[in-house]
Write an enzyme that holds these catalytic residues in place. Structure first.
Site, mmCIF file in Angstrom:
data_model
loop_
_atom_site.group_PDB
_atom_site.id
_atom_site.type_symbol
_atom_site.label_atom_id
_atom_site.label_comp_id
_atom_site.label_asym_id
_atom_site.label_seq_id
_atom_site.Cartn_x
_atom_site.Cartn_y
_atom_site.Cartn_z
ATOM 1 N N HIS A 1 36.546 41.321 45.285
ATOM 2 C CA HIS A 1 37.520 41.143 44.191
ATOM 3 C C HIS A 1 37.297 39.780 43.538
ATOM 4 O O HIS A 1 38.203 38.946 43.442
ATOM 5 C CB HIS A 1 38.967 41.270 44.694
ATOM 6 C CG HIS A 1 39.937 41.561 43.579
ATOM 7 N ND1 HIS A 1 40.934 42.499 43.658
ATOM 8 C CD2 HIS A 1 40.057 41.021 42.332
ATOM 9 C CE1 HIS A 1 41.628 42.524 42.523
ATOM 10 N NE2 HIS A 1 41.113 41.630 41.703
ATOM 11 N N ARG B 1 40.701 48.497 39.446
ATOM 12 C CA ARG B 1 41.503 48.463 40.669
ATOM 13 C C ARG B 1 40.991 49.513 41.644
ATOM 14 O O ARG B 1 40.620 50.626 41.242
ATOM 15 C CB ARG B 1 42.972 48.765 40.362
ATOM 16 C CG ARG B 1 43.764 47.566 39.859
ATOM 17 C CD ARG B 1 43.988 46.523 40.952
ATOM 18 N NE ARG B 1 44.718 45.376 40.476
ATOM 19 C CZ ARG B 1 44.176 44.265 39.927
ATOM 20 N NH1 ARG B 1 42.868 44.160 39.818
ATOM 21 N NH2 ARG B 1 44.932 43.269 39.536
HETATM 22 P P1 NDP Z 1 44.416 45.882 29.162
HETATM 23 O O1 NDP Z 1 45.819 46.230 29.442
HETATM 24 O O2 NDP Z 1 44.100 44.947 28.046
HETATM 25 O O3 NDP Z 1 43.568 47.229 28.902
HETATM 26 C C1 NDP Z 1 43.733 48.375 29.655
HETATM 27 C C2 NDP Z 1 42.861 49.464 29.054
HETATM 28 O O4 NDP Z 1 42.941 50.621 29.888
HETATM 29 C C3 NDP Z 1 43.318 49.887 27.647
HETATM 30 O O5 NDP Z 1 42.221 50.180 26.841
HETATM 31 C C4 NDP Z 1 44.112 51.169 27.944
HETATM 32 O O6 NDP Z 1 44.153 52.092 26.873
HETATM 33 C C5 NDP Z 1 43.301 51.736 29.081
HETATM 34 N N1 NDP Z 1 44.114 52.688 29.838
HETATM 35 C C6 NDP Z 1 45.220 52.446 30.563
HETATM 36 N N2 NDP Z 1 45.685 53.599 31.099
HETATM 37 C C7 NDP Z 1 44.859 54.566 30.684
HETATM 38 C C8 NDP Z 1 44.804 55.963 30.884
HETATM 39 N N3 NDP Z 1 45.729 56.604 31.635
HETATM 40 N N4 NDP Z 1 43.819 56.660 30.306
HETATM 41 C C9 NDP Z 1 42.892 56.039 29.528
HETATM 42 N N5 NDP Z 1 42.881 54.701 29.289
HETATM 43 C C10 NDP Z 1 43.850 53.988 29.870
HETATM 44 O O7 NDP Z 1 43.809 45.336 30.533
HETATM 45 P P2 NDP Z 1 42.600 44.308 30.741
HETATM 46 O O8 NDP Z 1 41.433 44.779 29.996
HETATM 47 O O9 NDP Z 1 43.059 42.928 30.541
HETATM 48 O O10 NDP Z 1 42.368 44.477 32.335
HETATM 49 C C11 NDP Z 1 42.045 45.728 32.886
HETATM 50 C C12 NDP Z 1 42.191 45.673 34.402
HETATM 51 O O11 NDP Z 1 41.133 44.928 34.976
HETATM 52 C C13 NDP Z 1 43.431 44.957 34.925
HETATM 53 O O12 NDP Z 1 44.577 45.786 34.842
HETATM 54 C C14 NDP Z 1 43.043 44.660 36.352
HETATM 55 O O13 NDP Z 1 43.408 45.739 37.169
HETATM 56 C C15 NDP Z 1 41.537 44.540 36.292
HETATM 57 N N6 NDP Z 1 41.066 43.180 36.558
HETATM 58 C C16 NDP Z 1 40.214 42.971 37.601
HETATM 59 C C17 NDP Z 1 39.722 41.720 37.859
HETATM 60 C C18 NDP Z 1 38.723 41.513 38.929
HETATM 61 O O14 NDP Z 1 38.354 40.367 39.216
HETATM 62 N N7 NDP Z 1 38.242 42.566 39.553
HETATM 63 C C19 NDP Z 1 40.101 40.572 37.050
HETATM 64 C C20 NDP Z 1 40.979 40.890 35.970
HETATM 65 C C21 NDP Z 1 41.452 42.153 35.754
HETATM 66 P P3 NDP Z 1 44.842 51.730 25.468
HETATM 67 O O15 NDP Z 1 43.901 50.736 24.820
HETATM 68 O O16 NDP Z 1 44.887 53.000 24.735
HETATM 69 O O17 NDP Z 1 46.165 51.131 25.797
HETATM 70 C C1 OXD Z 2 43.170 40.723 38.533
HETATM 71 C C2 OXD Z 2 42.869 39.347 38.201
HETATM 72 O O1 OXD Z 2 44.038 41.317 37.885
HETATM 73 O O2 OXD Z 2 42.243 38.690 39.058
HETATM 74 O O3 OXD Z 2 42.519 41.272 39.433
HETATM 75 O O4 OXD Z 2 43.219 38.898 37.124
#
Ligand code: NDP
Ligand code: OXD
Length: 316
Positions: free
Chosen positions: A279, A231
């Site tokens: 994005h 993000r």
């Molecule tokens: P998940 O919820 O599966 O994973 C999030 C990860 O981030 C976990 O490993 C979590 O740790 C870690 N995390 C969260 N907060 C912290 C912190 N404060 N410090 C350290 N680690 C942290 O999310 P996804 O993998 O499914 O997606 C990740 C992000 O990707 C989404 O939230 C979205 O913003 C973005 N995204 C972007 C897209 C794009 O097209 N650009 C498309 C889809 C998603 P832990 O494992 O310990 O919980």
């Molecule tokens: C996002 C998505 O979270 O496209 O950005 O899934």
């Protein structure tokens, strides 16, 4: 048909694509489009949403479950009037695969000096550049959730040395992992930094001048590279631009921005060592989104627990 089974769809996706996907979706349920201001949503039970209209919750006060149209839910959690009901994230193989493709593509493009060759091409310059092997570069992935885990495995298959960082420490074969307390050690190893973090109060602004300055200098690419598809709110763009200008970073590949669309006057558009994608690292497949939501509604109605629930406390 019972209004109790009503699903509201409020997605800012291509209308044609949504209409086509709705043809085969939600059999036995009434589907209402929130974009029609006159439609009565008062009895709706479920909502499938991505950047919905702010009055959705006033119009649909009986919602029981919200389904996010994307993996990230920060904008949903920030909505005024959000009811205290379960929020389900979108978790799907196609979304995961697309993200890993984007991440591996960007890492390989730096390994194989694509930005430098494009620059040379514009100058009609024929000059072979150094060609490090993937194993000489460490890719550090911040966020080892659904997307990060798949990306680290695929980066590893391509031969990169891979390290990962997440809130809770993970055990992944062949990959050294770090938890929140190990950030400095993780950054000090990293030549290509990949952001796959959700936007939460803890991750807002995490990619700042201090973090960039702790990445490894003098690795096989000379300078570290920053890739972000998590993000934009997690990156401090003024610090990023400064780090690119003063040589702390050698390049950046950005899919997400503090403000989207990226404003026309952002310096990031014109920087030679920056690649911008809108994005679009991984788009949600609307058919898969509806299939997932439908399956979860069936589970919920059968008294089974919902999957991929958002934790309101951590914000993801
Ligand atoms: P998940 O919820 O599966 O994973 C999030 C990860 O981030 C976990 O490993 C979590 O740790 C870690 N995390 C969260 N907060 C912290 C912190 N404060 N410090 C350290 N680690 C942290 O999310 P996804 O993998 O499914 O997606 C990740 C992000 O990707 C989404 O939230 C979205 O913003 C973005 N995204 C972007 C897209 C794009 O097209 N650009 C498309 C889809 C998603 P832990 O494992 O310990 O919980
Ligand atoms: C996002 C998505 O979270 O496209 O950005 O899934």
């Amino acid at each position: 048909m019972s209004a109790k089974n009503t699903v509201v769809v409020d997605l800012k996706f291509e209308r044609r694509e949504v209409d086509a996907a709705l043809v085969d979706a939600f059999a036995g349920r009434t589907v209402l489009r929130a974009s029609d201001p006159d439609v009565d949503l008062s009895e709706a039970r479920y909502a499938v949403i991505w950047k919905p209209e702010p009055d959705l919750f006033q119009r649909a006060p009986k919602l029981e479950v919200l389904f996010s149209g994307g993996a990230g839910v920060d904008h949903i959690l920030a909505m005024p009037g959000l009811p205290d009901i379960p929020v389900v994230r979108f978790v799907d193989e196609s979304l995961t695969t697309r993200m890993s493709e984007w991440v591996v593509l960007q890492a390989l493009s730096h390994l194989r000096q694509v930005p430098a060759y494009l620059k040379q091409q514009r100058q009609r310059q024929w000059r072979e550049l150094s060609q490090p092997e993937a194993k000489e570069l460490t890719v550090g992935v911040m966020g080892l959730g659904v997307l990060g885990l798949d990306s680290v495995r695929k980066l590893k298959v391509m031969g990169f040395d891979v390290v990962g960082w997440s809130r809770s420490r993970k055990t992944i074969e062949g990959i050294e992992t770090f938890d929140s307390g190990g950030l400095d050690a993780f950054l000090g190893r990293t030549d290509i930094l990949v952001g796959l973090l959700p936007l939460t109060p803890d991750t807002r602004g995490i990619f700042d001048a201090s973090l960039f300055s702790r990445l490894r200098q003098g690795g096989a690419l000379g300078k570290p590279v920053f890739i972000n598809a998590g993000r934009g709110g997690s990156q401090v763009e003024a610090d990023l631009v400064a780090a690119l200008e003063n040589g702390i970073l050698g390049g950046a590949l950005l899919d997400v921005f503090e403000k989207e669309p990226l404003p026309a006057d952002s310096p990031l558009w014109a920087m030679e060592n920056v690649i911008v994608t809108p994005h679009a690292a991984s788009a949600s497949d609307v058919r898969a989104l509806f299939r997932n939501a439908e399956a979860q509604m069936d589970r919920y109605e059968a008294g089974e627990p919902l999957q991929h629930l958002v934790d309101r406390k951590t914000g993801y």
